[in-house]
Design a protein around this motif. Sequence first.
Motif: not given
Length: 95
Positions: A23-24, A27, A75, A79
């Motif tokens: 997910i990071a 993003i 998350i 990131i």
Amino acid sequence: MTDREVVMGWFSFIILGLIAGAIAKLILPGRQGGGWIATLLLGLIGALIGGWLAGLIFNIGYDDFWSIQSWLIAIVGAIVVLLIWGFITKSRAKA
């Protein structure tokens, strides 16, 4: 607590960290050094560091696998680690 519960806890944490890394990666804009495997491993490291920092600074931690708090911690940690990794690999490429 039995040994099986501890193993499943770590297994859940590993899955959470790997998904948080993916997910990071989605993003963050641009290209970070390393492929998807490196990103997933960095996501796992980020989830670990994110949980540690959240406990240290805010006195919160991972509730369970499906908790939104756990996902946000993992998350955000992923990131941060991916951003740091991006800066490190960019400076190596220029040198």
